[in-house]
Design a protein around this motif. Structure first.
Motif, mmCIF file in Angstrom:
data_model
loop_
_atom_site.group_PDB
_atom_site.id
_atom_site.type_symbol
_atom_site.label_atom_id
_atom_site.label_comp_id
_atom_site.label_asym_id
_atom_site.label_seq_id
_atom_site.Cartn_x
_atom_site.Cartn_y
_atom_site.Cartn_z
ATOM 1 N N LYS A 26 0.844 -1.194 0.000
ATOM 2 C CA LYS A 26 0.000 0.000 0.000
ATOM 3 C C LYS A 26 0.880 1.245 0.000
ATOM 4 O O LYS A 26 1.693 1.446 0.910
ATOM 5 N N PRO A 27 0.753 2.108 -1.009
ATOM 6 C CA PRO A 27 1.663 3.257 -1.104
ATOM 7 C C PRO A 27 1.386 4.322 -0.049
ATOM 8 O O PRO A 27 0.241 4.525 0.371
ATOM 9 N N LEU A 28 2.440 4.972 0.351
ATOM 10 C CA LEU A 28 2.348 6.125 1.246
ATOM 11 C C LEU A 28 2.944 7.313 0.506
ATOM 12 O O LEU A 28 4.083 7.254 0.036
ATOM 13 N N VAL A 29 2.192 8.408 0.404
ATOM 14 C CA VAL A 29 2.667 9.608 -0.277
ATOM 15 C C VAL A 29 3.112 10.629 0.758
ATOM 16 O O VAL A 29 2.363 10.977 1.676
ATOM 17 N N GLY A 30 4.342 11.070 0.615
ATOM 18 C CA GLY A 30 4.873 12.104 1.484
ATOM 19 C C GLY A 30 5.806 12.988 0.686
ATOM 20 O O GLY A 30 5.638 13.158 -0.525
ATOM 21 N N HIS A 31 6.812 13.539 1.354
ATOM 22 C CA HIS A 31 7.747 14.397 0.629
ATOM 23 C C HIS A 31 9.140 14.262 1.207
ATOM 24 O O HIS A 31 9.334 13.886 2.368
ATOM 25 N N ALA A 32 10.103 14.529 0.354
ATOM 26 C CA ALA A 32 11.500 14.632 0.754
ATOM 27 C C ALA A 32 11.979 15.968 0.221
ATOM 28 O O ALA A 32 12.164 16.134 -0.988
ATOM 29 N N GLY A 33 12.131 16.950 1.094
ATOM 30 C CA GLY A 33 12.383 18.312 0.635
ATOM 31 C C GLY A 33 11.167 18.818 -0.120
ATOM 32 O O GLY A 33 10.031 18.746 0.367
ATOM 33 N N HIS A 55 3.557 11.546 -17.503
ATOM 34 C CA HIS A 55 2.737 11.732 -18.705
ATOM 35 C C HIS A 55 1.885 12.984 -18.561
ATOM 36 O O HIS A 55 2.246 14.045 -19.076
ATOM 37 N N TYR A 56 0.771 12.894 -17.798
ATOM 38 C CA TYR A 56 -0.079 14.070 -17.567
ATOM 39 C C TYR A 56 -0.158 14.413 -16.081
ATOM 40 O O TYR A 56 -1.145 14.945 -15.618
ATOM 41 N N SER A 57 0.864 14.046 -15.311
ATOM 42 C CA SER A 57 0.962 14.381 -13.882
ATOM 43 C C SER A 57 -0.091 13.678 -13.037
ATOM 44 O O SER A 57 -0.589 14.231 -12.051
ATOM 45 N N GLY A 58 -0.428 12.452 -13.395
ATOM 46 C CA GLY A 58 -1.368 11.675 -12.598
ATOM 47 C C GLY A 58 -0.788 11.328 -11.237
ATOM 48 O O GLY A 58 0.428 11.201 -11.061
ATOM 49 N N PRO A 59 -1.675 11.151 -10.214
ATOM 50 C CA PRO A 59 -1.219 10.862 -8.844
ATOM 51 C C PRO A 59 -0.921 9.369 -8.657
ATOM 52 O O PRO A 59 -1.833 8.549 -8.522
ATOM 53 N N LEU A 60 0.336 8.999 -8.616
ATOM 54 C CA LEU A 60 0.704 7.597 -8.524
ATOM 55 C C LEU A 60 0.298 6.976 -7.192
ATOM 56 O O LEU A 60 0.138 5.758 -7.096
ATOM 57 N N GLY A 61 0.093 7.795 -6.175
ATOM 58 C CA GLY A 61 -0.378 7.276 -4.894
ATOM 59 C C GLY A 61 -1.765 6.674 -4.987
ATOM 60 O O GLY A 61 -2.170 5.891 -4.112
ATOM 61 N N GLU A 62 -2.513 7.011 -6.035
ATOM 62 C CA GLU A 62 -3.840 6.439 -6.253
ATOM 63 C C GLU A 62 -3.801 5.317 -7.282
ATOM 64 O O GLU A 62 -4.841 4.833 -7.728
ATOM 65 N N GLY A 63 -2.578 4.929 -7.666
ATOM 66 C CA GLY A 63 -2.420 3.916 -8.696
ATOM 67 C C GLY A 63 -2.418 2.511 -8.144
ATOM 68 O O GLY A 63 -2.794 2.256 -6.994
ATOM 69 N N LEU A 64 -1.960 1.571 -8.955
ATOM 70 C CA LEU A 64 -1.961 0.154 -8.619
ATOM 71 C C LEU A 64 -0.527 -0.329 -8.457
ATOM 72 O O LEU A 64 0.290 -0.180 -9.377
ATOM 73 N N ILE A 65 -0.231 -0.914 -7.304
ATOM 74 C CA ILE A 65 1.069 -1.518 -7.062
ATOM 75 C C ILE A 65 0.992 -2.983 -7.470
ATOM 76 O O ILE A 65 0.112 -3.722 -7.011
ATOM 77 N N GLN A 66 1.886 -3.377 -8.355
ATOM 78 C CA GLN A 66 1.931 -4.766 -8.794
ATOM 79 C C GLN A 66 3.385 -5.197 -8.833
ATOM 80 O O GLN A 66 4.167 -4.706 -9.661
ATOM 81 N N GLY A 67 3.759 -6.101 -7.913
ATOM 82 C CA GLY A 67 5.157 -6.504 -7.836
ATOM 83 C C GLY A 67 6.029 -5.302 -7.538
ATOM 84 O O GLY A 67 5.768 -4.547 -6.606
ATOM 85 N N SER A 69 6.362 -2.628 -9.461
ATOM 86 C CA SER A 69 5.979 -1.556 -10.376
ATOM 87 C C SER A 69 4.735 -0.852 -9.856
ATOM 88 O O SER A 69 4.002 -1.374 -9.004
ATOM 89 N N VAL A 70 4.512 0.351 -10.380
ATOM 90 C CA VAL A 70 3.316 1.114 -10.055
ATOM 91 C C VAL A 70 2.688 1.599 -11.355
ATOM 92 O O VAL A 70 3.385 2.062 -12.257
ATOM 93 N N ARG A 71 1.351 1.479 -11.462
ATOM 94 C CA ARG A 71 0.620 1.902 -12.650
ATOM 95 C C ARG A 71 -0.182 3.161 -12.335
ATOM 96 O O ARG A 71 -0.836 3.250 -11.292
ATOM 97 N N CYS A 72 -0.135 4.115 -13.247
ATOM 98 C CA CYS A 72 -0.828 5.386 -13.051
ATOM 99 C C CYS A 72 -2.333 5.204 -13.217
ATOM 100 O O CYS A 72 -2.785 4.546 -14.163
#
Length: 517
Positions: A26-33, A55-67, A69-72
């Motif tokens: 499950k992805p966690l979105v935060g920041h580094a700097g 591509h069009y700045s989609g939010p990867l935190g709402e994407g699908l984690i598979q192995g 990789s992450v899908r937008c």
């Protein structure tokens, strides 16, 4: 939790978070700097990459984690969690990748990693590669050849006068006037020289000799190759009625076409759109954004019924009518006058601008003349090789064996063409990769985006979960107990899950889509 003004939100990952707070997969979105960062735990490994799709700045935190990789969620681009590499179109650029440091039960994000070096070229890879067609497939192939370490020459031949550009935008934001000209090129002009890609725009190939391994250009130049990719695409079907050659009549396939329509639209008050294809109705929405009155003329009784079924067709028609579009369905254009269009039903529609969106046909002349196997498209095998060894085909002109439907298909989708080009490039280099991604496309009408995964040329029934009126639904197309396609509105995560299920051949999972629960 919001961050400081100008900084992305979420926890400060450079300060660290407890390992126990990271749920597996499950992805966690935060920041580094100032960088938005996606942190993903997979078992005992933790990955940190940029959180925004390139591509069009989609939010990867709402994407699908598979192995790993992450899908937008927006347009299904795929990135490696290990390296940040853009593994699948439509994204071409990588996302950032960061060091991850673990001390006791705390995980923190460290420095940004340098981009990995290109792999060593295969000793069996061909020297000179010629790509005919500089659209989605051809451009993606040229880029992938260099990414995969190809050291030989690459010549990219495009009949279009412009360098490769973002074709889906031609009927969307660019035509509507909300995407500026500088957004359209896929790469800046210097990119091709820096990557040693000999881009020849405004150049048409007139012949291919597979025996001599050469291609002849319209100006008489001759190119020799050790591997050839035909990415000739498709050509718009032109109106053939009286008056179709008038100055106000346009088709929409190229950037030059879109510019010409915009120029004509500047002084236009009324437009007639002929056809109810995706491009036609996307263009109708774009013209409405320019405050132009729009009439749509098409022979079908429901837009998109053959492709999407009556329910979605009626919904999209209603959406356009809510925005002021008038439909004249079950009719055809009989003739085009100086300021009007005559319909088969007898009506005359005033028109300063006529846009024909009645379909396209694959560009097969080169392949046919070269003796390649052709059947409503250039026939290729699962590795995208044609009937002649060393000659590949990809994009709108190619007919390939689809492992999902079990049929040979030819699909006119931008993302499919890009992914075919990438696979063809890898196979030119000897990697022997089967082309298996689930077909995917998106279409935008005003503020509604529809995603479609799979390929259904026919179906026994359509099952809908959710409601079209609420713009929140899943639509499944089935033959017996087999699901052939899934369309969604407002359900990006469902679209991603359907794509993955198709690629796994998981019909049990697909049977759950579109059923009321």
């Amino acid at each position: 939790m919001g961050g400081e003004q100008g900084k992305p939100g979420g926890p400060d990952l450079s300060a660290g978070v407890p390992f126990a707070d990271l749920a597996d997969g499950k992805p966690l979105v935060g920041h580094a700097g100032d960088d938005a960062v996606l942190l993903v735990r997979q078992g005992q490994e933790v990955f940190a990459v940029g959180a925004t799709c390139t591509h069009y700045s989609g939010p990867l935190g709402e994407g699908l984690i598979q192995g790993d990789s992450v899908r937008c969620p927006w347009h299904h681009a795929c990135f490696s969690l290990r390296t940040g590499a853009a593994e699948r179109a439509p994204a071409l650029n990588p996302i950032a990748c960061y060091d991850v440091e673990r001390s006791g039960d705390r995980v923190r994000v460290g420095a940004r990693r340098a981009a990995p070096a290109a792999p060593a070229p295969s000793p069996s890879a061909p020297g000179a590669v010629v790509i005919i067609g500089a659209g989605a497939a051809g451009h993606a192939a040229a880029e992938m050849l260099r990414r995969e370490g190809h050291q030989g020459s690459i010549t990219l031949v495009g009949a279009d006068a412009d360098a490769p550009y973002d074709r889906p935008n031609l009927s969307k934001d660019y035509l509507a006037g909300t995407a500026p000209e500088e957004w359209m090129p896929l790469r800046p002009p210097e990119f091709y020289g820096e990557h040693r890609i000999d881009l020849k725009v405004g150049t048409r190939a007139t012949a291919v000799d597979t025996g001599a391994r050469s291609a002849t250009l319209a100006d008489g130049r001759r190119l020799t190759w050790e591997a050839l990719l035909l990415a000739t695409g498709a050509e718009p079907i032109a109106l053939t009625v009286p008056g179709a050659d008038r100055a106000q009549v346009h088709t929409l396939r190229s950037l030059a076409d879109s510019r010409a329509i915009i120029a004509r639209a500047t002084g236009a008050r009324r437009a007639v759109v002929v056809g109810a294809s995706f491009i036609a109705l996307e263009a109708a929405a774009a013209l409405r954004a320019r405050k132009i009155e729009v009439d749509v003329v098409a022979p079908e009784t429901t837009p998109f019924e053959r492709l999407l079924g009556p329910e979605l067709g009626d919904f999209l028609r209603g959406l356009h009518e809510q925005h002021g579009v008038t439909f004249h369905l079950g009719q055809t254009v009989q003739s085009i006058g100086e300021q009007d269009v005559q319909l088969s039903g007898g009506a005359r529609l005033p028109a300063d601008l006529v846009l024909a969106g009645i379909g396209v046909k694959p560009a097969l002349a080169l392949a046919e003349a070269a003796g390649l196997a052709v059947d409503r498209g250039i026939k290729v095998d699962e590795f995208l090789q044609t009937s002649v060894p060393g000659v590949y085909a990809a994009g709108d002109a190619a007919r390939y064996p689809d492992p999902i439907s079990g049929q040979d298909v030819r699909i006119e989708h931008w993302t499919v063409a890009q992914r075919m080009g990438q696979t063809a490039a890898r196979n030119i280099l000897g990697q022997r990769r089967r082309f298996h991604p689930a077909p995917f496309f998106w279409t935008v009408h005003y503020d509604v985006t529809l995603n479609y995964v799979g390929h259904a040329e026919r179906w026994d029934r359509i099952e809908i979960h959710g409601t079209l009126a609420d713009r929140d639904c899943t639509v499944a197309y089935r033959v017996g107990e087999r699901t052939l396609a899934v369309a969604t509105i407002g359900r990006d995560s469902v679209s991603l899950a359907a794509e993955l299920a198709f690629e796994r051949g998981d019909q049990a999972a697909l049977r759950a889509f579109g059923r009321d629960r």
